[in-house]
Design a protein around this motif. Structure first.
Motif, PDB file in Angstrom:
ATOM      1  N   GLU A   1       5.633  -3.758   3.025  1.00  0.00           N
ATOM      2  CA  GLU A   1       4.298  -3.190   3.088  1.00  0.00           C
ATOM      3  C   GLU A   1       3.307  -4.178   2.495  1.00  0.00           C
ATOM      4  O   GLU A   1       3.452  -4.606   1.359  1.00  0.00           O
ATOM      5  N   ARG A   2       2.296  -4.538   3.283  1.00  0.00           N
ATOM      6  CA  ARG A   2       1.286  -5.481   2.809  1.00  0.00           C
ATOM      7  C   ARG A   2      -0.051  -4.824   2.520  1.00  0.00           C
ATOM      8  O   ARG A   2      -1.050  -5.493   2.293  1.00  0.00           O
ATOM      9  N   GLY A   3      -0.058  -3.492   2.513  1.00  0.00           N
ATOM     10  CA  GLY A   3      -1.232  -2.769   2.067  1.00  0.00           C
ATOM     11  C   GLY A   3      -2.258  -2.519   3.149  1.00  0.00           C
ATOM     12  O   GLY A   3      -2.026  -2.716   4.343  1.00  0.00           O
ATOM     13  N   GLN A   4      -3.432  -2.074   2.714  1.00  0.00           N
ATOM     14  CA  GLN A   4      -4.509  -1.721   3.632  1.00  0.00           C
ATOM     15  C   GLN A   4      -5.208  -2.968   4.146  1.00  0.00           C
ATOM     16  O   GLN A   4      -5.447  -3.919   3.400  1.00  0.00           O
ATOM     17  N   LEU A   5      -5.537  -2.939   5.417  1.00  0.00           N
ATOM     18  CA  LEU A   5      -6.367  -3.990   6.001  1.00  0.00           C
ATOM     19  C   LEU A   5      -7.818  -3.531   5.866  1.00  0.00           C
ATOM     20  O   LEU A   5      -8.261  -2.611   6.547  1.00  0.00           O
ATOM     21  N   LYS A   6      -8.536  -4.170   4.994  1.00  0.00           N
ATOM     22  CA  LYS A   6      -9.903  -3.752   4.676  1.00  0.00           C
ATOM     23  C   LYS A   6     -10.872  -4.201   5.777  1.00  0.00           C
ATOM     24  O   LYS A   6     -10.837  -5.352   6.227  1.00  0.00           O
ATOM     25  N   THR A   7     -11.749  -3.300   6.170  1.00  0.00           N
ATOM     26  CA  THR A   7     -12.686  -3.595   7.251  1.00  0.00           C
ATOM     27  C   THR A   7     -14.129  -3.749   6.777  1.00  0.00           C
ATOM     28  O   THR A   7     -15.004  -4.060   7.588  1.00  0.00           O
TER      29      THR A   7
END
Length: 340
Positions: free
Chosen positions: A135-141
């Motif tokens: 898991e590499r976490g949230q992709l922030k937009t």
């Protein structure tokens, strides 16, 4: 086998038109929505899609796209029990970037299943059915609000992310498609460009929706399909077009179809086609549209709770002006017995 029978078979094969488009055994996979298919140099087609339970990510592979439903498969990740990534596991897409696999997917929380964001998994193994998915976490937009349906592609030495998000200043529950340059497979850089919002009546049936972008680069142009309206029989594909050499982060580089480019067909018994991806035949000569659709029009209750969006595929034709002609969704090869 009698000589005459062999001769008849040979004659039939010779009678097939040269370069005939492939015919698929639709539906390819039952109860798999939002299909993403990629053909890799190892000769395998890889499929990820939304499971109707919205609880896991599965990877399938086969050397023949027609066999993807019975090919190797493995559940590579399951939702968390609580907190982020514990509900609404939607629209996984698997991409090979710089020697690693990445799965971009949508997820919510068990206590707020529709408060969804983008997340990423990573795997360094050559075979994505092996190795460890991290898991590499949230992709922030750039802003924290309803976001889903990420895809990525590279052109002109740059990699881009396209995704769906509720505009930050929107006063209603509508979704739009955005694009930004990526500096790593896990992050974007610079400002996001708004590519399309629902504006035509066919994009606003029950819900104001532009979502699920998919990218096809061909004939010196970049084509981005997207899905519009509610996820029932009103679901349909629209399309954006830009020159491949244009500044793709300038919204003025894009033109938008005034009408759907792919929609329900009573003639073929296919309803709500959408959330597509693109692939090709192994020789690269024929482009293929992969999408989901149902084989019935009327759905009791919320269409998101109906599990029978099945993965389907068909060849793409090309017009003289170099634009894709998706036609209409083809009929299933066999009767669909999954109707409620």
């Amino acid at each position: 086998m009698p000589y005459r029978f062999v001769s008849l078979i040979a004659a039939a094969l010779l009678a097939l038109p040269a370069g005939a488009a492939p015919v698929f055994d639709n539906p390819l996979v039952q109860q798999r929505a939002d299909p993403h298919v990629t053909l890799q140099p190892d000769g395998y087609y890889y499929l990820t899609a939304t499971a109707p339970e919205y609880d896991r990510i599965e990877v399938r592979r086969a050397r023949d796209l027609n066999g993807i439903g019975k090919g190797e498969s493995k559940v590579v990740w399951r939702k968390h029990a609580a907190g982020p990534m514990s509900a609404s596991i939607w629209a996984p897409e698997m991409h090979r970037i710089d020697g690693k696999w990445y799965i971009y997917f949508t997820a919510g929380r068990a206590d707020a299943p529709m408060d969804i964001r983008l997340y990423v998994l990573e795997n360094a193994a050559a075979n994505p059915l092996e190795g460890t998915w991290k898991e590499r976490g949230q992709l922030k937009t750039g802003w924290e609000i309803f976001a889903l349906d990420a895809t990525t592609f590279a052109i002109g030495g740059k990699r881009y992310l396209l995704w769906t998000q509720r505009p930050p200043a929107s006063d209603k529950h509508m979704t739009a498609v955005y694009m930004a340059e990526m500096d790593t497979p896990l992050s974007i850089t610079g400002a996001a460009t708004l590519l399309t919002t629902p504006e035509h009546p066919w994009e606003k049936i029950k819900f104001d929706v532009n979502e699920a972008p998919a990218v096809l680069v061909k004939n010196g142009r970049v084509f981005v399909t997207y899905s519009a309206s509610a996820t029932d029989a009103n679901y349909a594909l629209g399309m954006l077009t830009a020159d491949a050499g244009a500044d793709l982060l300038d919204a003025r580089s894009w033109s938008k179809s005034a009408r759907p480019v792919f929609a329900s067909s009573q003639a073929t018994g296919q309803y709500g086609p959408g959330h597509n991806s693109f692939t090709t035949t192994p020789d690269g000569k024929t482009d293929i549209l992969v999408y989901h659709a149902r084989s019935y029009e009327h759905i009791p209750g919320d269409s998101l709770h109906d599990p029978n969006r099945h993965t389907r595929a068909q060849a793409i034709a090309w017009r003289a002006d170099g634009t894709p002609d998706f036609g209409e969704p083809v009929a299933d090869k066999a009767a669909d017995s999954s109707r409620p």
